[in-house]
Scaffold this motif. Structure first.
Motif, short mmCIF file in Angstrom:
data_model
loop_
_atom_site.label_atom_id
_atom_site.label_comp_id
_atom_site.label_asym_id
_atom_site.label_seq_id
_atom_site.Cartn_x
_atom_site.Cartn_y
_atom_site.Cartn_z
N UNK A 111 0.84 -1.19 0.00
CA UNK A 111 0.00 0.00 0.00
C UNK A 111 0.88 1.24 0.00
N UNK A 112 0.34 2.35 -0.52
CA UNK A 112 1.04 3.61 -0.43
C UNK A 112 2.09 3.81 -1.51
N UNK A 113 3.03 4.73 -1.25
CA UNK A 113 4.02 5.17 -2.24
C UNK A 113 5.32 5.55 -1.54
N UNK A 114 6.38 5.63 -2.30
CA UNK A 114 7.62 6.23 -1.80
C UNK A 114 7.57 7.76 -1.94
N UNK A 115 6.61 8.24 -2.69
CA UNK A 115 6.47 9.68 -2.88
C UNK A 115 5.69 10.30 -1.72
N UNK A 116 5.91 11.59 -1.49
CA UNK A 116 5.17 12.29 -0.44
C UNK A 116 3.70 12.43 -0.84
N UNK A 117 3.46 12.72 -2.11
CA UNK A 117 2.09 12.81 -2.60
C UNK A 117 1.70 11.52 -3.31
#
Length: 467
Positions: A188-194
């Motif tokens: 889940x999610x990203x390595x990016x802030x957005x």
């Protein structure tokens, strides 16, 4: 174990031996391991030992454990360091414990991207020791940071002293690797802030107390270590209501302290006795620490507000002196345990309602004749009233007397009337499920239970906890 789980098991199956054949040496069934998994730091212990403990060392171990549990309909209790305060990691008869405490690798630290990728068993304080060499830190810092794991922090959405400025765990996690109840692995999610692709399953997992899946890897959002020298203030007030008002005004005025802690008179008396210090003669103590480039300016602003609202303020001469003040604050739980059995509670109200909430705690304390020393992360309205009482212990289980639960119920209802919540950072676990409907209402509670069923249709993950 549920009736459904029992009926699904062949009566002649030796589950412990089958599990050992399936997973190998990571399976423990010795009395020491089973006994340890019966309790946590809530003061409560389950009445029976679990079936076994899987000390996972990899995502594959967690997958294998969940596949075995699903095949045999065995309830699973995810567990980290066992430092929780709400009973969420306690395991009982017929349950399988899946511990990630041995998954302790820091897989990556990126200074450029201000992130770290870690396994869930990494201890909070150990992680920050490693990050310091890179000029970075991970913001969540619960009082248990020396023993609690990143996985446990994620499971409870832990906060701590610095969350008033730097946020709680949910603001400090970018992505997760999670093993679902049937053994599938999702990311889940990203390595990016957005990133807004799809629903935010990362935020959903954080604070879910092991009821939706087991975290096996986390990508954490880091921050640069603040520049300059922090400034620490200690302010004495004649009443806790004055101190609470000062904390509310301080944050509303635009001051953003890194730490803003409030200790009431009962907490100060207990700490003084425990540490052999003279902490009497005041109704409350406010500890304020500012950091970063604006540390001096914000400290001056805080001093002005404190004096205007009736406080007597002193500035620590050195950072070391300031840290000693916070060491006193961190001895709060130990000072209570030295006086008797403790029911450690955790509620939160809007900052403006802090004076009223402290008044409600004092009223409950007087009405029931129970000592309720209280500290608060005053910058975000999170209070920790601790009920200290005499109690009998049966088979290691601390029996909370009925009048203590009645007092707690009155305190919780006061919190809800003030627009607050039953838990700010400890979680619901076993201890607060009876009050969930009071806060959430029927419709929201049923939606939450329906959401759990999507992730865990057989109801195997941490049954009876959180929702």
């Amino acid at each position: 174990m549920s009736i459904e789980a029992v009926s699904a098991l062949p009566p002649d199956m030796d589950l412990q031996e089958s599990l050992r054949r399936e997973l190998g040496e990571v399976v423990r069934t010795d009395p020491v391991a089973l006994r340890a998994a019966q309790g946590d730091r809530s003061g409560h212990v389950s009445s029976e030992p679990p079936l076994a403990v899987v000390e996972a060392r990899s995502t594959a171990d967690v997958q294998a454990a969940m596949r075995f549990a699903t095949a045999h309909r065995i309830p699973v209790v995810p567990r980290g360091a066992g430092s929780g305060l709400a009973g969420a990691a306690q395991a009982g008869g017929g349950e399988l414990v899946v511990s990630t405490a041995s998954m302790t690798r820091v897989l990556e630290i990126s200074r450029d991207d201000e992130l770290a990728v870690v396994e869930p068993g990494v201890v909070n304080a150990d992680l920050n020791d490693q990050l310091a060499a890179h000029g970075l830190f991970w913001a969540p810092d619960p009082a248990s940071r020396a023993i609690s794991t990143v996985g446990g922090n994620i499971a409870t959405n832990a906060g701590g002293l610095h969350c008033v400025k730097y946020g709680v765990t949910r603001e400090a996690v970018l992505a997760l690797e999670v093993v679902l109840a049937d053994g599938r692995v999702i990311r889940t999610g990203h390595r990016t802030v957005k990133g807004v692709t799809g629903y935010d399953l990362t935020a959903l997992m954080i604070g879910s107390e092991g009821t939706l899946g087991i975290v096996t890897e986390a990508t954490l959002r880091l921050r640069p270590v603040p520049r300059g020298v922090p400034v620490t203030l200690s302010a004495a007030f004649d009443s806790v209501e004055q101190a609470a008002r000062a904390a509310s005004v301080m944050v509303a005025s635009g001051v953003r302290p890194a730490v803003l802690e409030l200790l009431d008179a009962t907490a100060l008396a207990g700490l003084g006795a425990y540490l052999d210090l003279d902490l009497g003669g005041r109704g409350a103590q406010l500890l304020v620490q500012t950091d970063g480039d604006a540390a001096e300016r914000e400290a001056v602003d805080a001093e002005t507000i404190i004096r205007t609202l009736g406080g007597r303020v002193e500035r620590s001469a050195t950072p070391e002196d300031g840290e000693r003040l916070f060491e006193i604050r961190r001895a709060f739980h130990a000072s209570n345990e030295a006086q008797g059995a403790v029911l450690i509670e955790d509620v939160a109200v809007p900052r403006s309602a802090l004076p009223a909430m402290f008044a409600a705690i004092e009223a409950v304390q007087e009405r029931y004749g129970i000592r309720i020393p209280t500290v608060a992360h005053a910058g975000d309205g999170n209070l920790h009233p601790n009920f200290v009482f005499e109690a009998d212990t049966v088979d290691g289980f601390v029996e909370v007397p009925s009048h203590v639960w009645e007092a707690a119920d009155e305190l919780f209802q006061a919190c809800l009337r003030l627009g607050g919540t039953l838990t700010g950072e400890h979680g619901v676990g076993l201890l607060k499920r009876r009050w969930l409907r009071d806060e959430l209402g029927d419709d929201v509670l049923e939606l939450q239970r329906g959401l759990k069923a999507v992730f865990d249709p057989l109801g195997l993950l941490n049954p009876g906890k959180a929702v």
